[in-house]
Design a protein around this motif. Structure first.
Motif, PDB file in Angstrom:
ATOM      1  N   THR A 219       0.830  -1.203   0.000  1.00  0.00           N
ATOM      2  CA  THR A 219       0.000   0.000   0.000  1.00  0.00           C
ATOM      3  C   THR A 219       0.863   1.251   0.000  1.00  0.00           C
ATOM      4  O   THR A 219       0.548   2.248  -0.671  1.00  0.00           O
ATOM      5  CB  THR A 219      -0.931   0.001   1.223  1.00  0.00           C
ATOM      6  OG1 THR A 219      -1.673  -1.213   1.248  1.00  0.00           O
ATOM      7  CG2 THR A 219      -1.908   1.162   1.162  1.00  0.00           C
ATOM      8  N   GLN A 226      -6.579   0.727  -2.171  1.00  0.00           N
ATOM      9  CA  GLN A 226      -6.741   2.106  -2.607  1.00  0.00           C
ATOM     10  C   GLN A 226      -8.001   2.708  -1.984  1.00  0.00           C
ATOM     11  O   GLN A 226      -8.927   1.998  -1.600  1.00  0.00           O
ATOM     12  CB  GLN A 226      -6.840   2.174  -4.138  1.00  0.00           C
ATOM     13  CG  GLN A 226      -5.622   1.593  -4.857  1.00  0.00           C
ATOM     14  CD  GLN A 226      -4.353   2.378  -4.558  1.00  0.00           C
ATOM     15  OE1 GLN A 226      -4.374   3.601  -4.473  1.00  0.00           O
ATOM     16  NE2 GLN A 226      -3.247   1.661  -4.387  1.00  0.00           N
ATOM     17  N   LEU A 234      -1.905   2.526   4.022  1.00  0.00           N
ATOM     18  CA  LEU A 234      -2.343   3.652   3.198  1.00  0.00           C
ATOM     19  C   LEU A 234      -2.213   4.965   3.960  1.00  0.00           C
ATOM     20  O   LEU A 234      -1.854   6.005   3.373  1.00  0.00           O
ATOM     21  CB  LEU A 234      -3.787   3.440   2.762  1.00  0.00           C
ATOM     22  CG  LEU A 234      -4.381   4.487   1.809  1.00  0.00           C
ATOM     23  CD1 LEU A 234      -3.593   4.542   0.515  1.00  0.00           C
ATOM     24  CD2 LEU A 234      -5.847   4.178   1.520  1.00  0.00           C
TER      25      LEU A 234
END
Length: 300
Positions: A219, A226, A234
């Motif tokens: 990520t 995403q 993320l």
């Protein structure tokens, strides 16, 4: 189970790690109930709000991100996705790899050797490189990430299970079962699987940390999960560009990832020792030696 809990209570480090992981799992499960949707929406007035500011409520105790969203709320919501990916990956790779390894270790047929050679070929491919190529071609989503990470972890469980099976099948009670006419399925289910599971569970606990780090790495590189999904990796990827001005955007998710990985590693090592009589006796002997030395010193 009672014996395992007793051993866990006596190992303070493992107990703290287990309680911490349990607390994180509970928070992940109740995340939709405790996190208000407004905390996940953009609020540019709170953009890069520093930590320890309670003017906007305790949800902003860890500050705000680049879009003014609560860092604490995002950490709680991201726990659900990150832990789900790691748990699903480890569970699938454990079941598939253990089945392959136990079957291959029980038999001496040519196909058993062929299966393990295929596993060796798969293990020789760098797992991160394989994941990057597949995710770049197929596209990233939580199910795809689970699929590719499962494929890269199957060889580890398969080789561990086969090593256990090769040792267990030579034990006298297995030979006695064969003489009495027990089928291969009976040997596999009643004898090999129960004895191999403790070692496999120890490997699974260690692999849980590795899978979480691998998912975070993918990520962070931009080929993992995403938006609108959110994971700790993320969050680190989004926050690393603001390290000079808003260090907390990447620090908090990074600390959570590191602490979870450390707790899972400690618990995996404890589980291995707790289920191995030799390691357990060696650990008990080491703990008695310092106690005896301190008693002698106090008497002197």
């Amino acid at each position: 189970m009672r014996q395992m809990l007793g051993r866990l209570v006596h190992d303070k480090a493992a107990l703290v790690a287990a309680l911490y992981l349990l607390a994180v799992v509970v928070v992940a499960l109740v995340a939709p109930l405790i996190v208000d949707a407004s905390l996940m929406r953009s609020n540019l007035r709170l953009r890069h709000l520093p930590p320890l500011h309670f003017d906007h409520g305790w949800w902003y105790v860890l500050g705000g991100d680049a879009l003014g969203r609560s860092m604490l709320a995002r950490l709680v919501v991201a726990a659900r996705t990150t832990l789900a990916i790691s748990f699903a990956t480890v569970s699938l790779s454990l079941v598939i790899g253990a089945a392959i390894g136990l079957v291959a270790g029980l038999s001496n047929a040519w196909w058993s050797t062929a299966i393990m050679r295929a596993i060796d070929v798969l293990m020789s491919i760098p797992s991160l490189l394989l994941a990057m190529v597949v995710l770049f071609v197929i596209g990233a989503s939580p199910p795809v990430v689970v699929m590719i990470l499962t494929v890269t972890r199957i060889p580890i469980f398969a080789r561990t299970a086969r090593g256990q099976a090769l040792e267990i099948r030579e034990r006298p009670f297995v030979s006695a079962s064969r003489v009495m006419g027990a089928s291969s399925l009976h040997l596999l289910v009643r004898h090999m699987a129960p004895l191999a599971l403790p070692t496999l569970f120890s490997v699974a606990a260690l692999e849980f940390a590795q899978v979480m780090l691998a998912e975070s790495t993918l990520t962070f590189l931009g080929i993992g999960v995403q938006p609108p999904d959110v994971t700790w990796g993320l969050m680190v990827s989004d926050g690393q560009r603001y390290l000079a001005t808003a260090w907390w955007s990447a620090l908090w998710p990074g600390l959570v990832i590191a602490s979870i990985a450390l707790a899972a590693t400690i618990l995996g090592n404890w589980f291995q020792v707790a289920n191995d009589p030799v390691l357990r006796a060696r650990s008990a002997r080491k703990s008695r030696v310092p106690a005896a030395e301190s008693k002698v010193a106090s008497n002197a």
